[in-house]
Write an enzyme that holds these catalytic residues in place. Structure first.
Site, PDB file in Angstrom:
ATOM      1  N   TYR A 153      31.128  32.676  45.857  1.00 51.36           N
ATOM      2  CA  TYR A 153      30.743  33.873  46.599  1.00 51.36           C
ATOM      3  C   TYR A 153      30.439  35.028  45.645  1.00 51.36           C
ATOM      4  O   TYR A 153      29.404  35.694  45.765  1.00 51.36           O
ATOM      5  CB  TYR A 153      31.876  34.258  47.557  1.00 51.36           C
ATOM      6  CG  TYR A 153      31.603  35.506  48.365  1.00 51.36           C
ATOM      7  CD1 TYR A 153      30.611  35.513  49.355  1.00 51.36           C
ATOM      8  CD2 TYR A 153      32.337  36.668  48.160  1.00 51.36           C
ATOM      9  CE1 TYR A 153      30.367  36.655  50.107  1.00 51.36           C
ATOM     10  CE2 TYR A 153      32.095  37.808  48.909  1.00 51.36           C
ATOM     11  CZ  TYR A 153      31.111  37.796  49.883  1.00 51.36           C
ATOM     12  OH  TYR A 153      30.866  38.937  50.618  1.00 51.36           O
ATOM     13  N   LYS A 157      26.810  36.970  44.928  1.00 51.83           N
ATOM     14  CA  LYS A 157      26.624  38.408  45.148  1.00 51.83           C
ATOM     15  C   LYS A 157      26.322  39.158  43.850  1.00 51.83           C
ATOM     16  O   LYS A 157      25.611  40.176  43.870  1.00 51.83           O
ATOM     17  CB  LYS A 157      27.859  38.994  45.832  1.00 51.83           C
ATOM     18  CG  LYS A 157      28.045  38.515  47.266  1.00 51.83           C
ATOM     19  CD  LYS A 157      26.869  38.904  48.147  1.00 51.83           C
ATOM     20  CE  LYS A 157      27.124  38.610  49.609  1.00 51.83           C
ATOM     21  NZ  LYS A 157      26.018  39.076  50.490  1.00 51.83           N
TER      22      LYS A 157
END
Length: 245
Positions: A153, A157
């Site tokens: 994740y 990002k």
């Protein structure tokens, strides 16, 4: 076609932060294209809520990681509203996966939605947003914390933040700003899923303000960037996190 002063696309708008962003932009006077991938009923209920408040909205299904879907989203928005002034890429997934676990299938799934999807949406926005418009991508303040289980994740990002800075430079001379918003822990279904009450309390206390953020907190930052007061902000990632990081 009714004349529209300003229109916005919000991806991942059927729930959570994306839904609240769409509602806030509708309150700000934007006609809204509500993008969703799976929850049609929620997307359509959001459209009804915007219309009941005197606004205009449409729901458009599409996977952010599929170019044809996003081309349809942008085309449908322009056909309906005649213009696109703001694009907010809020769609994302956040499974907890350890790096040591080596689950490449799930790693690819996270990058497909969060990074490939952002690349496709930002690429189309660069060509479609009106002069003077805004492109806004959702990132995360978890980048600064390196929590175990958040490797894929955070990697996705971090890539989104890189795209924000590069696209801002690529759009020199077009009067289009490109920014990111990086929430800290926010009390949404996506964030709360799979966490114990104790874990949630611990995360809430990491911020000096000692609470979780709300979707409304994040929507207010997006509203600022999309509105007249945000006109001089460009190539920035605003960390909306109460001092979390």
């Amino acid at each position: 076609m009714q004349t529209i002063d300003k229109a916005a696309i919000v991806t991942g708008a059927s729930r959570g932060i994306g839904r609240t962003i769409a509602l806030r932009l509708a309150q700000d006077g934007f006609a809204i294209a509500v993008n969703y991938v799976g929850n049609q009923a929620s997307a359509e209920s959001l459209v009804l809520e915007v219309v009941a408040g005197g606004g205009r909205a449409i729901a458009v299904r599409g996977d952010v990681a599929e170019p044809a879907d996003m081309e349809h989203l942008f085309a449908r928005t322009r056909a309906t509203f005649g213009r696109i002034d703001v694009v907010v890429n809020s769609a994302g997934i956040m499974p907890c996966l350890t790096i040591a676990g080596g689950d490449l299938e799930q790693f690819d799934r996270v990058l497909r939605t969060n990074l490939r999807g952002a690349f496709i949406v930002l690429s189309l926005a660069a060509h479609q947003v009106e002069r003077g418009g805004r492109i806004i991508a959702l990132s995360t303040s978890a980048i600064a914390k390196s929590f175990p289980g958040y490797g894929p994740y955070i990697a996705s990002k971090a890539g989104v933040e890189g795209l924000v800075h590069v696209l801002a430079n690529e759009l020199r001379g077009h009067e289009i700003s490109v920014n990111g918003v990086a929430p800290g822990p926010v009390a949404t279904e996506l964030f709360l899923a799979g966490k114990s009450a104790e874990q949630i309390d611990q995360l809430a206390r990491l911020s000096p303000l000692e609470r979780l953020g709300t979707p409304e907190d994040i929507a207010a930052v997006v509203s600022f960037l999309a509105g007249p007061d945000g006109a001089w902000i460009n190539s920035q990632v605003l960390r909306a996190n109460g001092g979390f990081a």
